[in-house]
Design a protein around this motif. Structure first.
Motif, PDB file in Angstrom:
ATOM      1  N   GLY A   1      -8.749  -8.740   6.892  1.00 23.59           N
ATOM      2  CA  GLY A   1      -9.853  -9.331   7.649  1.00 23.59           C
ATOM      3  C   GLY A   1     -11.057  -9.684   6.804  1.00 23.59           C
ATOM      4  N   GLU A   2     -10.873  -9.835   5.499  1.00 22.52           N
ATOM      5  CA  GLU A   2     -11.996 -10.197   4.638  1.00 22.52           C
ATOM      6  C   GLU A   2     -12.486 -11.606   4.959  1.00 22.52           C
ATOM      7  OE1 GLU A   2     -11.596  -9.693   0.461  1.00 22.52           O
ATOM      8  OE2 GLU A   2     -10.464  -7.815   0.629  1.00 22.52           O
ATOM      9  N   ASP A   3     -13.743 -11.854   4.665  1.00 23.14           N
ATOM     10  CA  ASP A   3     -14.328 -13.179   4.808  1.00 23.14           C
ATOM     11  C   ASP A   3     -13.934 -13.983   3.567  1.00 23.14           C
ATOM     12  OD1 ASP A   3     -15.777 -15.381   5.524  1.00 23.14           O
ATOM     13  OD2 ASP A   3     -17.729 -14.541   4.960  1.00 23.14           O
ATOM     14  N   VAL A   4     -12.904 -14.815   3.697  1.00 24.47           N
ATOM     15  CA  VAL A   4     -12.334 -15.501   2.532  1.00 24.47           C
ATOM     16  C   VAL A   4     -12.720 -16.972   2.525  1.00 24.47           C
ATOM     17  CG1 VAL A   4     -10.392 -13.901   2.355  1.00 24.47           C
ATOM     18  CG2 VAL A   4     -10.161 -15.976   3.743  1.00 24.47           C
ATOM     19  N   HIS A   5     -12.544 -17.586   1.375  1.00 25.45           N
ATOM     20  CA  HIS A   5     -12.772 -19.028   1.228  1.00 25.45           C
ATOM     21  C   HIS A   5     -11.693 -19.790   1.994  1.00 25.45           C
ATOM     22  CE1 HIS A   5     -12.940 -22.997  -0.755  1.00 25.45           C
ATOM     23  NE2 HIS A   5     -14.204 -22.686  -1.005  1.00 25.45           N
ATOM     24  N   PRO A   6     -12.011 -20.978   2.531  1.00 21.42           N
ATOM     25  CA  PRO A   6     -10.973 -21.751   3.248  1.00 21.42           C
ATOM     26  C   PRO A   6      -9.704 -21.985   2.436  1.00 21.42           C
ATOM     27  CG  PRO A   6     -13.132 -22.721   3.616  1.00 21.42           C
ATOM     28  CD  PRO A   6     -13.328 -21.628   2.602  1.00 21.42           C
ATOM     29  N   LEU A   7      -9.816 -22.072   1.106  1.00 20.50           N
ATOM     30  CA  LEU A   7      -8.642 -22.345   0.274  1.00 20.50           C
ATOM     31  C   LEU A   7      -7.973 -21.086  -0.274  1.00 20.50           C
ATOM     32  CD1 LEU A   7      -9.871 -25.417  -1.822  1.00 20.50           C
ATOM     33  CD2 LEU A   7      -8.242 -25.433   0.073  1.00 20.50           C
ATOM     34  N   THR A   8      -8.428 -19.913   0.119  1.00 21.70           N
ATOM     35  CA  THR A   8      -7.812 -18.672  -0.358  1.00 21.70           C
ATOM     36  C   THR A   8      -6.312 -18.669  -0.070  1.00 21.70           C
ATOM     37  OG1 THR A   8      -9.836 -17.391  -0.084  1.00 21.70           O
ATOM     38  CG2 THR A   8      -7.781 -16.154  -0.097  1.00 21.70           C
ATOM     39  N   GLY A   9      -5.512 -18.467  -1.108  1.00 23.22           N
ATOM     40  CA  GLY A   9      -4.065 -18.427  -0.955  1.00 23.22           C
ATOM     41  C   GLY A   9      -3.370 -19.742  -1.194  1.00 23.22           C
ATOM     42  N   VAL A  10      -4.131 -20.842  -1.325  1.00 22.79           N
ATOM     43  CA  VAL A  10      -3.533 -22.155  -1.603  1.00 22.79           C
ATOM     44  C   VAL A  10      -3.378 -22.298  -3.111  1.00 22.79           C
ATOM     45  CG1 VAL A  10      -3.784 -24.655  -1.396  1.00 22.79           C
ATOM     46  CG2 VAL A  10      -4.582 -23.159   0.461  1.00 22.79           C
ATOM     47  N   PRO A  11      -2.181 -22.551  -3.617  1.00 24.79           N
ATOM     48  CA  PRO A  11      -1.977 -22.582  -5.078  1.00 24.79           C
ATOM     49  C   PRO A  11      -2.588 -23.812  -5.732  1.00 24.79           C
ATOM     50  CG  PRO A  11       0.066 -23.085  -3.919  1.00 24.79           C
ATOM     51  CD  PRO A  11      -0.925 -22.690  -2.874  1.00 24.79           C
ATOM     52  N   ILE A  12      -2.830 -23.701  -7.031  1.00 23.26           N
ATOM     53  CA  ILE A  12      -3.490 -24.763  -7.781  1.00 23.26           C
ATOM     54  C   ILE A  12      -2.937 -24.812  -9.197  1.00 23.26           C
ATOM     55  CG2 ILE A  12      -5.385 -23.249  -8.566  1.00 23.26           C
ATOM     56  CD1 ILE A  12      -7.269 -25.689  -8.168  1.00 23.26           C
TER      57      ILE A  12
ATOM     58  N   PHE B   1       4.240 -33.231  -5.460  1.00 22.22           N
ATOM     59  CA  PHE B   1       4.244 -32.063  -4.574  1.00 22.22           C
ATOM     60  C   PHE B   1       4.596 -30.771  -5.298  1.00 22.22           C
ATOM     61  CE2 PHE B   1       5.472 -35.864  -2.145  1.00 22.22           C
ATOM     62  CZ  PHE B   1       4.401 -35.945  -1.262  1.00 22.22           C
ATOM     63  N   GLU B   2       4.332 -30.744  -6.607  1.00 21.90           N
ATOM     64  CA  GLU B   2       4.488 -29.504  -7.352  1.00 21.90           C
ATOM     65  C   GLU B   2       3.280 -28.588  -7.127  1.00 21.90           C
ATOM     66  OE1 GLU B   2       6.783 -30.184 -11.383  1.00 21.90           O
ATOM     67  OE2 GLU B   2       5.172 -31.654 -11.185  1.00 21.90           O
ATOM     68  N   ALA B   3       2.155 -29.177  -6.773  1.00 28.52           N
ATOM     69  CA  ALA B   3       0.928 -28.430  -6.496  1.00 28.52           C
ATOM     70  C   ALA B   3       0.110 -29.228  -5.490  1.00 28.52           C
ATOM     71  CB  ALA B   3       0.119 -28.213  -7.765  1.00 28.52           C
ATOM     72  N   PRO B   4      -0.563 -28.563  -4.552  1.00 30.68           N
ATOM     73  CA  PRO B   4      -1.405 -29.292  -3.609  1.00 30.68           C
ATOM     74  C   PRO B   4      -2.772 -29.638  -4.176  1.00 30.68           C
ATOM     75  CG  PRO B   4      -1.424 -26.961  -3.076  1.00 30.68           C
ATOM     76  CD  PRO B   4      -0.483 -27.125  -4.243  1.00 30.68           C
ATOM     77  N   LEU B   5      -3.177 -28.892  -5.209  1.00 30.51           N
ATOM     78  CA  LEU B   5      -4.481 -29.055  -5.841  1.00 30.51           C
ATOM     79  C   LEU B   5      -4.317 -28.926  -7.344  1.00 30.51           C
ATOM     80  CD1 LEU B   5      -6.443 -26.453  -3.659  1.00 30.51           C
ATOM     81  CD2 LEU B   5      -6.636 -28.939  -3.406  1.00 30.51           C
ATOM     82  N   ALA B   6      -5.208 -29.575  -8.095  1.00 30.14           N
ATOM     83  CA  ALA B   6      -5.213 -29.400  -9.543  1.00 30.14           C
ATOM     84  C   ALA B   6      -6.620 -29.628 -10.062  1.00 30.14           C
ATOM     85  CB  ALA B   6      -4.235 -30.350 -10.224  1.00 30.14           C
ATOM     86  N   ILE B   7      -6.865 -29.076 -11.236  1.00 25.89           N
ATOM     87  CA  ILE B   7      -8.103 -29.312 -11.954  1.00 25.89           C
ATOM     88  C   ILE B   7      -7.830 -30.307 -13.071  1.00 25.89           C
ATOM     89  CG2 ILE B   7      -9.848 -28.306 -13.477  1.00 25.89           C
ATOM     90  CD1 ILE B   7     -10.268 -27.474 -10.622  1.00 25.89           C
ATOM     91  N   GLY B   8      -8.695 -31.323 -13.180  1.00 26.50           N
ATOM     92  CA  GLY B   8      -8.630 -32.259 -14.285  1.00 26.50           C
ATOM     93  C   GLY B   8      -9.956 -32.282 -15.012  1.00 26.50           C
ATOM     94  N   THR B   9     -10.020 -33.032 -16.098  1.00 25.84           N
ATOM     95  CA  THR B   9     -11.295 -33.286 -16.767  1.00 25.84           C
ATOM     96  C   THR B   9     -11.412 -34.778 -17.026  1.00 25.84           C
ATOM     97  OG1 THR B   9     -10.394 -32.909 -18.994  1.00 25.84           O
ATOM     98  CG2 THR B   9     -11.389 -31.016 -17.863  1.00 25.84           C
ATOM     99  N   ASP B  10     -12.647 -35.270 -17.021  1.00 23.25           N
ATOM    100  CA  ASP B  10     -12.904 -36.706 -17.068  1.00 23.25           C
ATOM    101  C   ASP B  10     -13.991 -36.962 -18.100  1.00 23.25           C
ATOM    102  OD1 ASP B  10     -13.965 -39.351 -16.364  1.00 23.25           O
ATOM    103  OD2 ASP B  10     -12.797 -39.185 -14.519  1.00 23.25           O
TER     104      ASP B  10
END
Length: 502
Positions: free
Chosen positions: A66-77, A166-175
């Protein structure tokens, strides 16, 4: 392919909140997808299965408690391999750092871990982020999921391809000159370059310190907003970090209203050199925005003509300085030559073997531009052009709220088409570079399918600290294009089954 991984990150987060799935199940599904297709794509340089599953179980436990978590908690990246990660190899796509395991996390990685996003692994990239096709990676190229005979863009082709496949729903890039946005355009994904300084650069392996910026790579504008809101925090470890005043990205992405929004079309970035199909999708997107109530205003930014030349003096100059530390003395690759192995000989042998051709080209160019007798003529003049580009942006934003252009001149080209012509390769960034020179934010999203059924992209640019405007116009256009194309563009992507799809 399980339908779970086809969901947007926001929808995956909702399924976690509702309890219809667990982070462990979701993470396992993406790891299975990586196993199935990455032998073909080469999106990942390192997959951290054990670490990702452990983080997923921890995220599930936080939700159960029941912790107050971020909306994306548990979504892989997934994370681009230029971002240091404690305990995971970080190579920047170079032999120079092959096998190097950092002893600390980049600030944005710390934020991801604190929020409970399982990190699937590190994605492939052009060596030290130098390239527009991911062909310069020392560990082989990444392939475009839409057509595996074509490039996925660069330097962040691994992150874009992973999200597109669809290997990941989110990713970090640099620009640095378009390395999030240009791959987004050619892979049918959404890529955001935030305002310079709004996402911490602490822990990014620097190429050009005044240009580099990390940002989100996703499949929807809303997903980018969620991730951007998470990583866009002030960091005292970064002397260029900005604090506050960026708006509610998620609310703007969901707003889907452009009535009264003034959209400027940059004349210098839509004509000669841009493929007819790319221009056609761009024009159609503008028409949709105009029908929805936006005001389309054509304007000129005359100094953008010189931005490419200025960038390819400033960026190599900063890169030659930043890469001087890779000398075989402290960490990374060390090559001991035969005979009298002096420090100078070791440095020469190490840099000769450790750096690829494109990195060497840019180091030589930058060192020359900074050398005595040429500094003012080259680097100094380029900085003056940079000021003129910034003034063009300032003048434009007196007239409009956002600027628009195609993201890249063409759709994804085939491997080898431009490797022997550096200038042709550099021209891929002609529309994206001005934003980095000025430090303003930009977003690229799919504008439809062009030749050969391949995606094209449209780019919007906003004033510094005006990132929320990007999400307003991006979210609205995404919804309008969904109506036009009959569904999310990525649903039209060819299915990969572990082998080439064309």
């Amino acid at each position: 392919m399980t339908e779970l991984i086809r969901l947007s990150a926001a929808a995956q987060a909702e399924s976690l909140t509702s309890g219809t799935t667990s982070s462990e199940e979701l993470t396992r599904a993406h790891l299975d997808r990586i196993t199935a297709v990455d032998g073909t794509l080469n999106s990942f340089l390192h997959v951290d299965e054990d670490g990702a599953l452990a983080a997923a179980r921890a995220a599930d436990e936080r939700r159960r408690a029941g912790e107050d978590v971020h909306p994306l908690t548990g979504v892989p990246i997934a994370v681009k391999d230029v971002v240091v990660t404690e305990g995971l190899p970080t190579t920047a796509g170079s032999k120079m750092l092959e096998g190097w395991v950092p002893p600390y996390d980049a600030t944005l990685v710390t934020l991801l871990k604190q929020a409970g996003l399982p990190i699937l692994g590190k994605t492939n990239m052009d060596e030290f982020a130098m390239g527009s096709s991911t062909e310069t990676s020392a560990f082989g190229p990444t392939r475009n999921p839409w057509d595996t005979s074509r490039i996925p863009g660069g330097s962040g082709g691994g992150s874009a391809a992973a999200v597109a496949a669809f290997e990941a729903p989110l990713a970090i890039g640099t620009d640095t000159g378009g390395s999030i946005r240009q791959p987004g355009a050619v892979t049918g994904t959404v890529g955001v370059k935030p305002t310079y300084g709004s996402v911490s650069r602490y822990g990014l392996i620097a190429m050009a310190s005044s240009l580099d910026q990390a940002g989100p790579v996703t499949r929807t504008v809303e997903d980018s907003a969620l991730l951007h809101q998470l990583i866009g925090q002030y960091d005292p470890k970064d002397s260029t970090s900005l604090d506050g005043g960026f708006g509610d990205f998620v609310a703007e992405a969901r707003r889907q209203d452009v009535k009264g929004l003034r959209v400027g079309v940059i004349e210098e970035l839509e004509g000669e050199g841009f493929a007819p199909e790319v221009r056609a999708r761009f024009t159609e997107s503008l028409e949709l925005l105009e029908q929805a109530g936006a005001e389309i205003i054509r304007l000129s930014c005359p100094n953008f003509e010189y931005a490419l030349g200025a960038y390819y003096l400033i960026m190599p100059s900063e890169a030659s300085s930043n890469l001087a530390k890779f000398d075989g003395m402290r960490y990374g690759l060390r090559v001991i030559p035969e005979g009298n192995a002096t420090a100078e000989a070791v440095m020469k042998a190490t840099r000769g073997e450790g750096f690829g051709a494109e990195v060497k080209r840019r180091i030589l160019l930058g060192t020359y531009a900074l050398s005595a007798g040429y500094y003012d003529a080259y680097y100094g003049s380029a900085q003056k052009v940079r000021t003129l580009v910034q003034r063009d942006f300032a003048a434009a934003y007196d007239k409009v709220d956002v600027l628009a252009s195609p993201t890249a001149p063409t759709v994804a080209f085939r491997f080898g088409e431009k490797t022997d012509d550096p200038l042709a390769m550099y021209l891929n960034d002609i529309a994206t570079i001005p934003a980095n020179l000025a430090g303003v934010p930009g977003i690229s999203l799919p504008s439809g399918l062009a030749e050969d059924g391949l995606p094209a992209g449209i780019q919007f640019l906003a004033p510094a600290r005006g990132d929320d405007r990007l999400y307003r116009v991006g979210g609205a256009l995404e919804a309008l294009l969904e109506d036009r194309w009959g569904g999310p563009l990525l649903e039209k992507a060819p299915e990969l089954a572990g082998g080439a799809n064309r």
